[in-house]
Scaffold this motif. Sequence first.
Motif: not given
Length: 509
Positions: A69-70, A72-73, A178, A182, A457, A459-460
């Motif tokens: 996830q991180t 991707s962000i 992260t 965000n 969201q 991706d978060k």
Amino acid sequence: MNKKIWKDHPFKKMKKSRVFKNRHFKKGLFSAMAVVLVIILAVGANVLVTWKDYSVDVTANQLYTLSDQTESIVKGLDQDVTFYVINNESDVNGAYKKIFNQYKKLSSHIKIEYRDPELYPNFTKDYVDDSEEVSSDSVIVVCGEKNRYVSSNDFVSYSYDSGYSYSADSLQVEKLLTEAINYVVSDSTPVIYTLSGHSEQDLSSDVISSFEGDNYSVETLNLLSTGSVPEDCAILLINGAKTDLTEDEKAQIETYMENGGKMYVFLDASVDDLPQLYSLLKEYNIGVEKGVVVETDSNMYTQYPIYLLPEIEYSDVTEAQYDSNVYILAPSAKGLTDLTPEETEDADSSETAEGADASETAEDADASEEEPSYTVTSLLATSDGAYSKVDTSSSTIEKEDGDIDGPFSIAMAVSDDNGGRMIVTGCSNMLEASIDYAVGGANTDFVLNGVNYLSNQEDKISIRAKDLSTDTAIVPAFSQKVTLIFTVFVLPAVLLLFGIVTAVRRRRL
């Protein structure tokens, strides 16, 4: 020439000597060249590793590896984000520094700068409240005009174990950084409105902090005073209402959802008489059963049969926790069912009754076409043997006449073709701190994942803290003695014998 004379001829002895020397010279030259080559390769490899900062995380819990996830962000960043680390670079904790550098390696938009408090005594005043003491190794994450202070005091969480000893249990660095990224890269902060006026349960400060960490703000909403759901409402949250909605409140929520609204509902298992709320959920094909779910599969509950450990089913909401080694704990939960009507292929059902008015038939067809289509997905499920105990005041937990057979869902998600989304969870107790702590924060992760799903969201999806707990190896006394004898006596003797044999063989060459 006589063979005997040639055998003793000095020229032949000299030739043998030269051949012998040439052979040793070549061996020595080859060995020297091999040593030089190995040294060159070793130095080159070290330079390359240092220059490119290559590393391999061999820790059991992958403490220095960032989650998918991180990645991707961070890889998706299109703005520059700067980590201002409050310390001299050479004095920063090595473990923290490794994690900082992992972010930098993922994206050229991440920059790390160090600010020694002795050289920059006033640097933090623009970012941190004067009343707060900034600890060494803390990070100020900055993007444009937005910033967030991440204190190093929160990098490691501590807890008391059963023996009342204070020890570190998780590493929070990635989770906090992260969340900060965000926040600073977001153009706006979505608002979660928690409904009030129906004896709802209050959200704990930990839950609110988790929401804020994922860049949400939390406000309270009373529909009787506002008259409608605010336009800036990203998610309407109903947490364990004990009294029912009014007809006007139900109509306001329906209007909100028809316009693509998002709602998260936690149900209180001790309350059955909420006809307005339950009929609202029924409109979205979610049925709420009376009573409290009792589990019969011992692998799916803990302590008591109503302390459920439901199966995590695959979905966009649960993708991060599906097929993992985590449990969701749902004590005292209501059973949910999917009320989506089954499709039939009966041709007669499509025919109109003889003599029916044609215009009425057309109007009915138009009305049916305008009705939204709902997609219901189970998120948490019981076993087939579960049942709902209708009489919660009964003296027995065993199944009785009138109890409702399962299986049930404990949490469900609904989406419609207008963009509306809803999650309903049959347990309002799962956000209590003691319950969440029992499963290592998995309940909070589940809820945060749901919130991010509702707000589109994905991706978060929540970043979990890294577990720092360690297992103690208990070695029997016999094994200790065997290990001692082998390492102290046997292994050295074998190595010594090998050395002697090698030396003797070389002398004979």
